[in-house]
Design an enzyme around this catalytic site. Structure first.
Site, PDB file in Angstrom:
ATOM      1  CG  ASN A   9      -1.754   1.209   1.378  1.00 37.49           C
ATOM      2  OD1 ASN A   9      -1.811   2.034   0.462  1.00 37.49           O
ATOM      3  ND2 ASN A   9      -2.420   1.355   2.514  1.00 37.49           N
ATOM      4  CD1 TRP A  10       3.353   1.004  -2.954  1.00 44.03           C
ATOM      5  CD2 TRP A  10       3.561   2.290  -4.768  1.00 44.03           C
ATOM      6  NE1 TRP A  10       4.091   0.313  -3.878  1.00 44.03           N
ATOM      7  CE2 TRP A  10       4.237   1.075  -5.007  1.00 44.03           C
ATOM      8  CE3 TRP A  10       3.554   3.262  -5.779  1.00 44.03           C
ATOM      9  CZ2 TRP A  10       4.900   0.807  -6.202  1.00 44.03           C
ATOM     10  CZ3 TRP A  10       4.213   2.999  -6.973  1.00 44.03           C
ATOM     11  CH2 TRP A  10       4.886   1.774  -7.173  1.00 44.03           C
ATOM     12  CE  LYS A  11      -0.071   3.055   4.808  1.00 45.06           C
ATOM     13  NZ  LYS A  11       0.092   3.116   6.254  1.00 45.06           N
ATOM     14  CG  HIS A  98      -5.630   1.743   5.332  1.00 47.96           C
ATOM     15  ND1 HIS A  98      -5.172   2.662   6.248  1.00 47.96           N
ATOM     16  CD2 HIS A  98      -4.632   0.860   5.135  1.00 47.96           C
ATOM     17  CE1 HIS A  98      -3.914   2.355   6.565  1.00 47.96           C
ATOM     18  NE2 HIS A  98      -3.560   1.269   5.906  1.00 47.96           N
ATOM     19  CD  GLU A 100      -2.761   5.281   6.888  1.00 45.45           C
ATOM     20  OE1 GLU A 100      -2.770   5.320   5.649  1.00 45.45           O
ATOM     21  OE2 GLU A 100      -1.838   4.759   7.549  1.00 45.45           O
ATOM     22  CD  GLU A 170      -3.137  -2.523   7.305  1.00 44.41           C
ATOM     23  OE1 GLU A 170      -2.037  -2.737   6.803  1.00 44.41           O
ATOM     24  OE2 GLU A 170      -3.785  -1.495   7.099  1.00 44.41           O
ATOM     25  N   GLY A 176       2.968   2.130  10.870  1.00 45.63           N
ATOM     26  CA  GLY A 176       3.933   3.216  10.735  1.00 45.63           C
ATOM     27  C   GLY A 176       4.635   3.585  12.028  1.00 45.63           C
ATOM     28  CB  SER A 216       5.721  -1.994  11.877  1.00 40.22           C
ATOM     29  OG  SER A 216       5.300  -0.674  12.159  1.00 40.22           O
ATOM     30  N   GLY A 237       3.139  -1.139   4.229  1.00 38.20           N
ATOM     31  CA  GLY A 237       3.172   0.298   3.962  1.00 38.20           C
ATOM     32  C   GLY A 237       4.594   0.738   3.632  1.00 38.20           C
ATOM     33  N   GLY A 238       5.281   1.298   4.609  1.00 38.86           N
ATOM     34  CA  GLY A 238       6.611   1.890   4.416  1.00 38.86           C
ATOM     35  C   GLY A 238       7.588   0.996   3.668  1.00 38.86           C
TER      36      GLY A 238
HETATM   37  P1  13P Z   1       3.362   0.255   7.680  1.00 38.82           P
HETATM   38  O1  13P Z   1       3.878  -1.030   7.044  1.00 38.82           O
HETATM   39  O2  13P Z   1       4.102   1.475   7.211  1.00 38.82           O
HETATM   40  O3  13P Z   1       3.272   0.139   9.162  1.00 38.82           O
HETATM   41  O4  13P Z   1       1.866   0.455   7.135  1.00 38.82           O
HETATM   42  C1  13P Z   1       0.976  -0.600   7.208  1.00 38.82           C
HETATM   43  C2  13P Z   1      -0.245  -0.234   6.453  1.00 38.82           C
HETATM   44  O5  13P Z   1      -0.998   0.636   6.866  1.00 38.82           O
HETATM   45  C3  13P Z   1      -0.523  -0.925   5.183  1.00 38.82           C
HETATM   46  O6  13P Z   1      -1.801  -0.658   4.723  1.00 38.82           O
END
Ligand code: 13P
Length: 253
Positions: A9-11, A98, A100, A170, A176, A216, A237-238
């Site tokens: 997920n590149w956000k 998600h 967020e 999640e 993050g 993470s 994510g990251g």
């Molecule tokens: P991180 O891997 O950066 O913690 O993010 C997880 C995430 O929200 C994937 O959708």
């Protein structure tokens, strides 16, 4: 048998140039892999780069998926994107729910239920996200929260529709933050989720639904997390923003 999936997920990261670069790095990594991984790969770039990404990866093993969509087919919803629009550029999987989106854009269970229905009506696959906040875990309410999120948005579906559902647990406190759920915490919640699905739909559905973990995940911890019997992959994510670390996570299978 359920599939192993690793989705990036590149956000809200990567403009067009960075998207092209990361895709070409991913493609060379995929080509040079010593053996074929047991995991399906997906990446979710931003809306503005979805069409380019989906063109570039048309013939590849990496599926391009969307981070979100609206529930309406079209109409006066300024700034929104529909399932039909995604389908028209070759995108047939969407991330919904998600944390967020829930936190910053007020997406609640009722909205998500409508989005789920709209995606399924358009024959899309859904990566459905959910997870508790830190205060829920500290007050030992995490199982209740997760149960509610799943039941309210997904338990009106027919068993047949579950073929198009991928679940992604999640925990919000692990996103993050560098803090990962321990392999035991992940397995405990994933087993709970699978039992919940089994109690409503039976084992033929629950044994076939992939349940991903997100929060993470890094090359250093992926193997340990994925080795749990009820963890079928990750939503990253990251670490998905770097081709080498994303592929290292994929290759953890
Ligand atoms: P991180 O891997 O950066 O913690 O993010 C997880 C995430 O929200 C994937 O959708």
């Amino acid at each position: 048998m359920r599939k192993n999936i690793v989705a990036g997920n590149w956000k809200m990261n990567n403009d067009l140039a960075a998207t092209k670069t990361l895709i070409s790095e991913l493609e060379s990594q995929v080509k040079t892999r010593p053996d074929v991984s047991g995991a399906e790969m997906m990446i979710a770039p931003t809306f503005t780069n979805l069409m380019e990404a989906s063109k570039l990866l048309k013939e590849s093993d990496i599926e391009v998926i969307a981070q979100n969509m609206h529930f309406a087919e079209n109409g006066a919803y300024t700034g929104e994107i529909s399932a039909g629009m995604l389908k028209s550029i070759g995108v047939s999987t969407v991330i919904l729910g998600h944390s967020e989106r829930r936190e910053y854009f007020n997406e609640d269970d009722a909205i998500l239920k409508q989005k789920v229905d709209a995606a399924l009506e358009n024959n899309m696959r859904i990566v459905f996200c959910f997870g508790e906040k830190l205060e829920d875990r500290n007050s030992e309410n995490h199982f209740n929260v997760v149960e509610g999120q799943i039941k309210n948005a997904l338990f009106h579906l027919e068993a047949e529709s579950w073929k198009s559902i991928v679940l992604a647990y999640e925990p919000v406190w692990a996103i993050g933050t560098g803090e990962t759920a321990s392999p035991e915490q992940a397995q405990e919640m994933h087993a709970f989720i699978r039992n919940l699905v089994a109690s409503k739909y039976g084992e033929s559905v629950s044994e076939n639904v992939s349940i991903l973990y997100g929060g993470s995940v890094k090359p250093a911890n992926a193997k340990e997390i994925f080795s749990n019997p009820d963890v079928d992959g990750g939503l990253i994510g990251g670490a998905a923003l770097d081709a080498e670390s994303f592929m290292a996570i994929v290759n953890a299978f």
